[in-house]
Design an enzyme around this catalytic site. Structure first.
Site, PDB file in Angstrom:
ATOM      1  N   ARG A   1      50.540 -26.054  24.219  1.00  0.00           N
ATOM      2  CA  ARG A   1      50.761 -24.874  23.357  1.00  0.00           C
ATOM      3  C   ARG A   1      50.075 -25.026  22.008  1.00  0.00           C
ATOM      4  NH1 ARG A   1      55.818 -26.170  24.726  1.00  0.00           N
ATOM      5  NH2 ARG A   1      56.820 -24.960  26.339  1.00  0.00           N
TER       6      ARG A   1
ATOM      7  N   PRO B   1      42.533 -30.726  33.857  1.00  0.00           N
ATOM      8  CA  PRO B   1      41.956 -29.549  33.205  1.00  0.00           C
ATOM      9  C   PRO B   1      42.976 -28.422  33.052  1.00  0.00           C
ATOM     10  CG  PRO B   1      40.434 -30.430  34.825  1.00  0.00           C
ATOM     11  CD  PRO B   1      41.710 -31.211  34.975  1.00  0.00           C
TER      12      PRO B   1
ATOM     13  N   ARG C   1      52.597 -37.263  16.906  1.00  0.00           N
ATOM     14  CA  ARG C   1      53.553 -38.305  16.535  1.00  0.00           C
ATOM     15  C   ARG C   1      52.760 -39.534  16.096  1.00  0.00           C
ATOM     16  NH1 ARG C   1      56.808 -34.852  16.371  1.00  0.00           N
ATOM     17  NH2 ARG C   1      58.836 -34.725  17.414  1.00  0.00           N
TER      18      ARG C   1
ATOM     19  N   GLU D   1      58.149 -43.347   9.529  1.00  0.00           N
ATOM     20  CA  GLU D   1      58.359 -42.186   8.673  1.00  0.00           C
ATOM     21  C   GLU D   1      59.716 -42.367   8.011  1.00  0.00           C
ATOM     22  OE1 GLU D   1      57.871 -38.522  10.824  1.00  0.00           O
ATOM     23  OE2 GLU D   1      55.829 -39.042  11.414  1.00  0.00           O
TER      24      GLU D   1
ATOM     25  N   HIS E   1      55.213 -35.119   7.448  1.00  0.00           N
ATOM     26  CA  HIS E   1      55.659 -34.500   8.720  1.00  0.00           C
ATOM     27  C   HIS E   1      56.161 -33.066   8.472  1.00  0.00           C
ATOM     28  CE1 HIS E   1      57.325 -35.517  12.982  1.00  0.00           C
ATOM     29  NE2 HIS E   1      56.960 -34.242  12.892  1.00  0.00           N
TER      30      HIS E   1
ATOM     31  N   SER F   1      55.894 -28.044  11.020  1.00  0.00           N
ATOM     32  CA  SER F   1      56.686 -26.828  11.290  1.00  0.00           C
ATOM     33  C   SER F   1      57.323 -26.256  10.028  1.00  0.00           C
ATOM     34  CB  SER F   1      57.785 -27.155  12.307  1.00  0.00           C
ATOM     35  OG  SER F   1      58.718 -28.064  11.743  1.00  0.00           O
TER      36      SER F   1
HETATM   37  C1  GLV Z   1      58.170 -31.660  15.082  1.00  0.00           C
HETATM   38  O1  GLV Z   1      57.465 -32.605  14.970  1.00  0.00           O
HETATM   39  C2  GLV Z   1      58.776 -31.271  16.304  1.00  0.00           C
HETATM   40  O2  GLV Z   1      58.670 -32.000  17.302  1.00  0.00           O
HETATM   41  O3  GLV Z   1      59.398 -30.200  16.337  1.00  0.00           O
END
Ligand code: GLV
Length: 326
Positions: free
Chosen positions: A161, A184, A241, A270, A289, A292
């Site tokens: 995604r 693929p 990650r 982290e 990080h 999002s």
């Molecule tokens: C952020 O890294 C998540 O996996 O939502």
């Protein structure tokens, strides 16, 4: 018979509307009050005897935690798409579904990936810091120069995604897009992305951007050997990650000029200690990080985590379940 009020551990305060939904549901909440994650012992104590837990990617949910939480635990709902902090097999073995939040953070993370590519290549962080420090003395023909993103070759590792959303954005930059996946992708043609082997991707790309999940198969996928295949002018971007990259090997490659730069939204560990050698390198941009971290995205994630939790408490099939459930 008295109505049950499920006991739910929440490992950090969530965005307010999601918090309100939890408060308005018929639950007894144990919310970890601090901004730092609960240490493992406190996490176990928080969850002991609970029916559900709403957790974050900073919480380790393993067999020891599940044992400490006890047999009442019916659902683990994580406010993140990645679930590498959770022992899925241990949850599955106990019949506990694990909720996660796919889809809603795809676009925000792809936005940040482009930001990181540009910030690293065009030296935005160093340039802005120099302005603040009074080091902008003139328009300098050689000042703060870096490579172009436009007209470059970008290698996407993991055309899922988020990788696909990155490819979609790149179509506006006139770049050649290569990708590597376990197999693929059906989306590749529409995205104008060409499938190549991992080695070929590393050899040909000006930017290598990582979008694979972190598993035992992708642990240190980028290491001394694979970094050696990259161009000395190439930039590595990681918004997946930290564990996908062997960070010591990356530091060494950057310091020796074996690659030109790195833009990292994720690291090991982290948070990265402020005196970490990576942070002394001029060709590295490290972010905390925040892939999002747009307000609307974080709210969608929190609401999706609440949805998964509430369904799980009722014993239903989670809308977004990360482990196989019968
Ligand atoms: C952020 O890294 C998540 O996996 O939502």
């Amino acid at each position: 018979m008295a109505k049950e009020h499920p006991l739910v551990a929440v490992t950090r305060r969530l965005p307010e509307p999601a918090m309100r939904r939890l408060q308005e549901a018929d639950l007894v909440l144990r919310v970890w009050p601090e901004s730092a994650p609960p240490p493992p012992g406190d996490l176990a104590a928080l969850a002991a005897g609970c029916h559900g837990i709403l957790c974050l990617l900073t919480d380790r949910i393993d067999a020891a935690f599940l044992d400490a939480a006890g047999p009442s635990l019916r659902v683990v709902s994580q406010m993140a798409v990645g679930v590498d902090n959770i022992d899925l097999a241990a949850c599955t073995a106990r019949g506990i579904p694990v909720g996660h939040t796919p889809g809603v953070l795809t676009e925000a993370t792809a936005d940040l990936t482009l930001a990181l590519m540009l910030a690293t290549a065009r030296r935005l962080v160093a340039a802005a810091a120099d302005v603040k420090a009074g080091k902008w003395t003139t328009w300098d023909p050689l000042g703060w120069v870096g490579p172009d993103l436009h007209s470059s070759t970008v290698g996407i590792v993991g055309l899922g995604r988020i990788g696909a959303a990155v490819a979609r954005r790149l179509s506006g930059f006139g770049v050649e897009v290569l990708y590597h996946n376990r197999r693929p992708s059906l989306m590749a043609e529409e995205l104008g992305a060409a499938y190549v082997s991992f080695d070929e991707l590393l050899r040909r790309s000006d930017f290598v951007t990582l979008h694979c999940p972190y598993t035992s198969a992708t642990h240190h996928l980028v290491n001394a050997e694979t970094l050696a295949l990259m161009k000395p002018s190439a930039i590595l971007v990681n918004t997946s990650r930290g564990g996908v990259v062997d960070q010591e090997a990356l530091c060494a490659a950057l310091a020796a000029g074996k690659i030109a730069g790195a833009g990292l939204d994720v690291t090991t560990p982290e948070p990265l200690p402020a005196d970490h050698p990576l942070l002394t390198l001029p060709n590295v941009v490290v972010l905390p990080h925040i892939g999002s971290a747009s307000l609307p995205t974080r709210l969608l994630m929190a609401n999706m985590a609440v949805d998964n939790l509430l369904v799980g408490l009722e014993g239903g099939r989670l809308p977004h379940c990360a482990n196989p459930m019968p």
